[in-house]
Design an enzyme around this catalytic site. Structure first.
Site, PDB file in Angstrom:
ATOM      1  N   CYS A   5       8.844  25.218 -11.761  1.00  0.00           N
ATOM      2  CA  CYS A   5       9.803  25.698 -12.747  1.00  0.00           C
ATOM      3  C   CYS A   5      11.228  25.539 -12.226  1.00  0.00           C
ATOM      4  O   CYS A   5      12.015  26.464 -12.240  1.00  0.00           O
ATOM      5  CB  CYS A   5       9.542  27.154 -13.140  1.00  0.00           C
ATOM      6  SG  CYS A   5      10.474  27.660 -14.620  1.00  0.00           S
ATOM      7  N   GLU A 110       7.033  21.476 -15.387  1.00  0.00           N
ATOM      8  CA  GLU A 110       6.145  21.578 -14.233  1.00  0.00           C
ATOM      9  C   GLU A 110       5.505  20.216 -13.976  1.00  0.00           C
ATOM     10  O   GLU A 110       4.768  19.699 -14.814  1.00  0.00           O
ATOM     11  CB  GLU A 110       5.014  22.600 -14.489  1.00  0.00           C
ATOM     12  CG  GLU A 110       5.468  24.022 -14.749  1.00  0.00           C
ATOM     13  CD  GLU A 110       5.895  24.752 -13.499  1.00  0.00           C
ATOM     14  OE1 GLU A 110       6.165  24.091 -12.471  1.00  0.00           O
ATOM     15  OE2 GLU A 110       5.980  25.989 -13.541  1.00  0.00           O
TER      16      GLU A 110
END
Length: 215
Positions: A5, A110
């Protein structure tokens, strides 16, 4: 893990974002706001917070700087705080009690995949914020994103994922609290249901592509 993230998107136009924000806005935000395909560490983030009992919208640099740091130019700045240890680690425990925030987003990144809601709606990343005050009285607001164990959607992609706060629980999340109140928030830190989400490698689309990106 900086790769986890390490970026997210806020592609919504201001007309779609503003109804979700509560309280005074940073000066000039409505005039200078621009959708952002990628928000990166070290950049200013838009955050919803509560300060001195009042809801407000602020800007904070991504990379938490504890208020006890002497020299911010050399200090390590945390992009993430683990939900499992946030109540105990010195860098986070005061912010966990008193300075939780919400970060509006419409996707997070991600390992080559964008994770987003299937309906394309905005959502809240859970964060913490701090205010560092220098010897000369200068102030610097910073923040980080809380992370938790992955759900079934994210697990094949990465071993961690950001905490997402459901709509309707904003006030409960932002309220400074201690003891029992903090324990009541702990279920929000568990892996969330990914049934209404999807992962793909497609680029996000801006609501207002004519605006210059603020990257």
């Amino acid at each position: 893990n900086p790769a986890m993230c390490g970026r997210y998107s806020l592609c919504a136009g201001f007309d779609r974002l503003q109804p979700r924000l509560q309280g005074p806005l940073p000066p000039g935000l409505s005039a200078h706001y621009a959708p952002r395909l990628q928000v990166l560490p070290g950049e200013p983030l838009l955050i919803q917070r509560q300060e001195n009992g009042q809801l407000q919208v602020g800007l904070a640099l991504w990379g938490l700087l504890p208020d006890w740091v002497k020299d911010p130019s050399t200090a390590h700045r945390c992009l993430h705080a683990r939900a499992e240890t946030v109540a105990f680690k010195p860098s986070f425990r005061a912010a966990w009690r008193h300075r939780r925030c919400l970060i509006p987003a419409d996707a997070f990144w991600e390992q080559g995949q964008w994770l987003r809601r299937r309906d394309g709606d905005l959502f809240w990343l859970a964060g913490l914020w701090e205010r560092w005050i220098g010897p000369d009285g200068s102030e610097l607001d910073s923040c980080c994103v809380l992370t938790t164990a992955p759900n079934a959607l994210v697990a094949p992609i990465h071993r961690r994922m950001p905490v997402v706060i459901p709509n309707g629980l904003e006030q409960a999340w932002l309220e400074p609290t201690d003891g029992h109140g903090l324990r009541a928030l702990e279920p929000l830190l568990l892996p969330w249901d990914g049934g209404d989400w999807q992962a793909d490698g497609a680029a996000m689309a801006l609501d207002q592509p004519q605006l210059e990106l603020d990257l």
